[in-house]
Design a protein around this motif. Structure first.
Motif, PDB file in Angstrom:
ATOM      1  N   GLY A 162      18.658 -31.972  -0.748  1.00 50.28           N
ATOM      2  CA  GLY A 162      19.765 -31.559  -1.596  1.00 50.28           C
ATOM      3  C   GLY A 162      20.094 -30.081  -1.521  1.00 50.28           C
ATOM      4  N   LEU A 163      19.853 -29.446  -0.368  1.00 51.63           N
ATOM      5  CA  LEU A 163      20.208 -28.035  -0.194  1.00 51.63           C
ATOM      6  C   LEU A 163      21.727 -27.876  -0.242  1.00 51.63           C
ATOM      7  CD1 LEU A 163      17.212 -27.860   0.666  1.00 51.63           C
ATOM      8  CD2 LEU A 163      17.918 -26.316   2.507  1.00 51.63           C
ATOM      9  N   PRO A 164      22.220 -26.670  -0.532  1.00 57.67           N
ATOM     10  CA  PRO A 164      23.665 -26.431  -0.545  1.00 57.67           C
ATOM     11  C   PRO A 164      24.307 -26.818   0.785  1.00 57.67           C
ATOM     12  CG  PRO A 164      22.516 -24.578  -1.522  1.00 57.67           C
ATOM     13  CD  PRO A 164      21.457 -25.473  -0.948  1.00 57.67           C
ATOM     14  N   GLU A 165      25.517 -27.366   0.715  1.00 59.78           N
ATOM     15  CA  GLU A 165      26.202 -27.848   1.913  1.00 59.78           C
ATOM     16  C   GLU A 165      26.487 -26.734   2.917  1.00 59.78           C
ATOM     17  OE1 GLU A 165      27.103 -30.841   2.915  1.00 59.78           O
ATOM     18  OE2 GLU A 165      26.378 -31.964   1.181  1.00 59.78           O
ATOM     19  N   LYS A 166      26.802 -25.544   2.423  1.00 58.10           N
ATOM     20  CA  LYS A 166      27.113 -24.432   3.321  1.00 58.10           C
ATOM     21  C   LYS A 166      25.828 -23.933   3.982  1.00 58.10           C
ATOM     22  CE  LYS A 166      31.355 -22.757   1.122  1.00 58.10           C
ATOM     23  NZ  LYS A 166      32.025 -21.585   0.487  1.00 58.10           N
ATOM     24  N   ASN A 167      25.775 -24.083   5.285  1.00 60.28           N
ATOM     25  CA  ASN A 167      24.589 -23.699   6.051  1.00 60.28           C
ATOM     26  C   ASN A 167      24.669 -22.207   6.394  1.00 60.28           C
ATOM     27  OD1 ASN A 167      22.638 -23.299   8.093  1.00 60.28           O
ATOM     28  ND2 ASN A 167      22.828 -25.414   8.778  1.00 60.28           N
ATOM     29  N   PRO A 168      23.800 -21.363   5.808  1.00 60.69           N
ATOM     30  CA  PRO A 168      23.898 -19.916   6.060  1.00 60.69           C
ATOM     31  C   PRO A 168      23.613 -19.533   7.503  1.00 60.69           C
ATOM     32  CG  PRO A 168      21.889 -20.434   4.863  1.00 60.69           C
ATOM     33  CD  PRO A 168      22.690 -21.697   4.896  1.00 60.69           C
ATOM     34  N   PHE A 169      22.859 -20.347   8.231  1.00 62.00           N
ATOM     35  CA  PHE A 169      22.497 -20.008   9.605  1.00 62.00           C
ATOM     36  C   PHE A 169      23.589 -20.402  10.600  1.00 62.00           C
ATOM     37  CE2 PHE A 169      18.565 -20.584   7.224  1.00 62.00           C
ATOM     38  CZ  PHE A 169      17.928 -19.378   7.475  1.00 62.00           C
ATOM     39  N   SER A 170      24.265 -21.518  10.350  1.00 64.25           N
ATOM     40  CA  SER A 170      25.326 -21.934  11.271  1.00 64.25           C
ATOM     41  C   SER A 170      26.547 -21.029  11.172  1.00 64.25           C
ATOM     42  CB  SER A 170      25.735 -23.381  10.978  1.00 64.25           C
ATOM     43  OG  SER A 170      26.311 -23.490   9.683  1.00 64.25           O
ATOM     44  N   ARG A 171      26.653 -20.266  10.081  1.00 63.98           N
ATOM     45  CA  ARG A 171      27.792 -19.365   9.909  1.00 63.98           C
ATOM     46  C   ARG A 171      27.606 -18.041  10.650  1.00 63.98           C
ATOM     47  NH1 ARG A 171      28.322 -19.159   3.517  1.00 63.98           N
ATOM     48  NH2 ARG A 171      30.222 -17.976   3.995  1.00 63.98           N
ATOM     49  N   ILE A 172      26.420 -17.819  11.181  1.00 67.53           N
ATOM     50  CA  ILE A 172      26.121 -16.562  11.879  1.00 67.53           C
ATOM     51  C   ILE A 172      26.569 -16.659  13.337  1.00 67.53           C
ATOM     52  CG2 ILE A 172      24.275 -14.981  12.577  1.00 67.53           C
ATOM     53  CD1 ILE A 172      22.642 -16.090  10.220  1.00 67.53           C
ATOM     54  N   ASP A 173      27.248 -15.632  13.808  1.00 62.39           N
ATOM     55  CA  ASP A 173      27.657 -15.596  15.212  1.00 62.39           C
ATOM     56  C   ASP A 173      26.433 -15.443  16.105  1.00 62.39           C
ATOM     57  OD1 ASP A 173      30.344 -15.750  14.529  1.00 62.39           O
ATOM     58  OD2 ASP A 173      30.530 -13.565  14.346  1.00 62.39           O
ATOM     59  N   LYS A 174      26.513 -16.016  17.307  1.00 62.46           N
ATOM     60  CA  LYS A 174      25.415 -15.874  18.262  1.00 62.46           C
ATOM     61  C   LYS A 174      25.270 -14.421  18.686  1.00 62.46           C
ATOM     62  CE  LYS A 174      25.311 -20.483  20.314  1.00 62.46           C
ATOM     63  NZ  LYS A 174      25.384 -21.249  21.578  1.00 62.46           N
ATOM     64  N   PHE A 175      24.035 -14.026  18.940  1.00 63.70           N
ATOM     65  CA  PHE A 175      23.757 -12.665  19.389  1.00 63.70           C
ATOM     66  C   PHE A 175      23.958 -12.578  20.896  1.00 63.70           C
ATOM     67  CE2 PHE A 175      21.454 -13.279  15.472  1.00 63.70           C
ATOM     68  CZ  PHE A 175      21.630 -12.079  14.788  1.00 63.70           C
ATOM     69  N   SER A 176      24.373 -11.392  21.351  1.00 66.69           N
ATOM     70  CA  SER A 176      24.539 -11.198  22.787  1.00 66.69           C
ATOM     71  C   SER A 176      23.182 -11.326  23.467  1.00 66.69           C
ATOM     72  CB  SER A 176      25.146  -9.817  23.071  1.00 66.69           C
ATOM     73  OG  SER A 176      24.297  -8.789  22.593  1.00 66.69           O
ATOM     74  N   SER A 177      23.178 -11.968  24.617  1.00 66.17           N
ATOM     75  CA  SER A 177      21.903 -12.222  25.282  1.00 66.17           C
ATOM     76  C   SER A 177      22.112 -12.313  26.778  1.00 66.17           C
ATOM     77  CB  SER A 177      21.285 -13.526  24.764  1.00 66.17           C
ATOM     78  OG  SER A 177      22.157 -14.617  24.992  1.00 66.17           O
ATOM     79  N   GLU A 178      21.018 -12.159  27.491  1.00 66.54           N
ATOM     80  CA  GLU A 178      21.037 -12.308  28.944  1.00 66.54           C
ATOM     81  C   GLU A 178      20.627 -13.728  29.285  1.00 66.54           C
ATOM     82  OE1 GLU A 178      18.611  -9.448  30.854  1.00 66.54           O
ATOM     83  OE2 GLU A 178      19.630  -7.716  29.974  1.00 66.54           O
ATOM     84  N   ARG A 179      21.441 -14.375  30.078  1.00 68.22           N
ATOM     85  CA  ARG A 179      21.125 -15.739  30.473  1.00 68.22           C
ATOM     86  C   ARG A 179      20.356 -15.719  31.793  1.00 68.22           C
ATOM     87  NH1 ARG A 179      22.684 -20.778  29.107  1.00 68.22           N
ATOM     88  NH2 ARG A 179      22.600 -22.384  30.706  1.00 68.22           N
ATOM     89  N   HIS A 180      19.159 -16.273  31.763  1.00 71.58           N
ATOM     90  CA  HIS A 180      18.334 -16.331  32.972  1.00 71.58           C
ATOM     91  C   HIS A 180      18.478 -17.723  33.586  1.00 71.58           C
ATOM     92  CE1 HIS A 180      16.510 -12.465  32.012  1.00 71.58           C
ATOM     93  NE2 HIS A 180      16.329 -12.914  30.779  1.00 71.58           N
ATOM     94  N   GLU A 181      19.128 -17.770  34.721  1.00 71.20           N
ATOM     95  CA  GLU A 181      19.350 -19.054  35.368  1.00 71.20           C
ATOM     96  C   GLU A 181      18.024 -19.624  35.889  1.00 71.20           C
ATOM     97  OE1 GLU A 181      21.993 -20.856  35.599  1.00 71.20           O
ATOM     98  OE2 GLU A 181      23.429 -19.452  34.696  1.00 71.20           O
ATOM     99  N   ARG A 182      17.895 -20.915  35.745  1.00 76.26           N
ATOM    100  CA  ARG A 182      16.726 -21.603  36.286  1.00 76.26           C
ATOM    101  C   ARG A 182      16.749 -21.486  37.809  1.00 76.26           C
ATOM    102  NH1 ARG A 182      13.718 -25.643  34.151  1.00 76.26           N
ATOM    103  NH2 ARG A 182      15.212 -25.891  32.445  1.00 76.26           N
ATOM    104  N   ASN A 183      15.575 -21.239  38.397  1.00 74.72           N
ATOM    105  CA  ASN A 183      15.528 -21.143  39.843  1.00 74.72           C
ATOM    106  C   ASN A 183      15.633 -22.535  40.454  1.00 74.72           C
ATOM    107  OD1 ASN A 183      15.152 -20.256  42.496  1.00 74.72           O
ATOM    108  ND2 ASN A 183      12.949 -20.596  42.367  1.00 74.72           N
ATOM    109  N   VAL A 184      16.725 -22.753  41.152  1.00 69.52           N
ATOM    110  CA  VAL A 184      16.925 -24.015  41.850  1.00 69.52           C
ATOM    111  C   VAL A 184      16.622 -23.774  43.325  1.00 69.52           C
ATOM    112  CG1 VAL A 184      18.563 -25.830  42.439  1.00 69.52           C
ATOM    113  CG2 VAL A 184      18.700 -24.685  40.211  1.00 69.52           C
TER     114      VAL A 184
END
Length: 356
Positions: A142-164
């Protein structure tokens, strides 16, 4: 906040909780600090004319982690548990507080600390796990419907591609293997695009020698329903599996691949050692799965067929598995202008200026 009990019963109840209810201070003794904090968080809240108990952040985390431990593999559970530890290490968030008091701003500040201390990737991973935990809490606590974490924008990050690996690198590793079963296992991954565990759990009942098919089985998590799918494979793989079955006919265990008469579970460093020995960039079992998808794409196999072979529910997931094979594309380069084109263009301009 809970504090150390200094009364006569302190050995039996070393912790004391205190809170104000309707302007009156209440105290109660507990055996652990956690119990005291949970009691302090039990504040009455008016809702539709009835009093209900408020849930603390600590109680929400505890209940969700109980659920996670039963329903997810250990690595996933550890990741979720770590996310809560980092959240509660932030000075602006107190585990004993009610979930109703947690704002998106507080959650964002806590994750911002992790982004600076660890990385944007780490903060985004915590954000994903905490958002999932909150959604679970909405459904079951029964937590509040508004999710405080989903409202946060993603942080800038470096994407490390899997070595294929390239197909050449795969064959270099394949050719230095001197155990027939190990060579067969590698070839099986290349021909099926299977996940690591899917090949490990293969049994002889999963091999249809007449239909030239292999049945792969998987499930998303511990609580998930087992799923399976038959996929067609090439003749040479079926023939190799048949020879392997005849060679291991004296073993009672039904698994196709065995180590000391036991089915494989991990083989964590096996491919890494082989790559080092072969002098190629290290790749893992999942890298071969990506290579499998990329080879099919390079041969213009329709994306929906690749999705079927990889057993993905989402076509978008399959698209992420497609990598341009690591080789020079001379046709693309031929489309670019070169110095000869420049000389031709200059000569044409001079001719036009002279009236030719």
């Amino acid at each position: 906040m809970a504090y150390k009990n200094q009364n006569k019963n302190k050995e039996k109840f070393p912790w004391m909780g205190q809170k104000f209810t309707n302007g009156k201070k209440e105290r109660k003794c507990f055996g652990t600090k956690k119990q005291a904090l949970l009691w302090e968080s039990e504040r009455p809240i008016e809702q539709e004319g009835q009093l209900i108990r408020s849930i603390s952040l600590l109680e929400w985390a505890t209940e969700y982690l109980k659920f996670s431990e039963q329903n997810f593999v250990k690595n996933t559970f550890d990741e979720k548990q770590f996310a809560f530890r980092q959240l509660f290490s932030f000075s602006g968030i107190h585990p004993a507080e009610s979930v109703e008091l947690l704002s998106a701003y507080q959650a964002q500040k806590a994750l911002q600390v992790q982004a600076a201390r660890r990385s944007g990737n780490a903060a985004n991973k915590d954000r994903k796990n905490l958002s999932a935990a909150w959604s679970w809490g909405v459904k079951y606590l029964g937590l509040p419907e508004k999710n405080p974490f989903s409202r946060i924008d993603k942080f800038s990050s470096e994407r490390h591609e899997r070595n294929v690996p390239t197909l050449d690198d795969f064959w270099k590793v394949f050719n230095i293997v001197d155990i027939d079963q190990d060579k067969l296992m590698l070839y099986c991954y290349l021909q099926t695009g299977a996940r690591r565990d899917e090949v490990f759990r293969l049994t002889w009942s999963d091999i249809d020698f007449f239909g030239k098919r292999i049945r792969l089985s998987w499930r998303k998590n511990r609580a998930g329903e087992w799923r399976n799918q038959w996929i067609s494979v090439k003749d040479d793989l079926i023939q190799w599996l048949l020879r392997h079955k005849k060679a291991s006919a004296t073993v009672d265990i039904q698994n196709v691949f065995l180590y000391e008469n036991m089915a494989y579970l991990y083989r964590q460093h096996w491919l890494g050692r082989l790559c080092k020995k072969a002098g190629v960039e290290p790749f893992g079992f999942h890298g071969i799965r990506h290579l499998f998808a990329s080879i099919l794409a390079a041969q213009n196999v329709p994306l929906v067929e690749i999705q079927h072979m990889l057993r993905h529910t989402s076509l978008a997931t399959t698209q992420r598995y497609i990598h341009r094979l690591k080789k020079e594309n001379r046709e693309v380069l031929a489309a670019l202008p070169d110095l000869i084109d420049s000389e031709k263009s200059t000569s044409k301009v001079h001719q036009e200026a002279l009236g030719f």
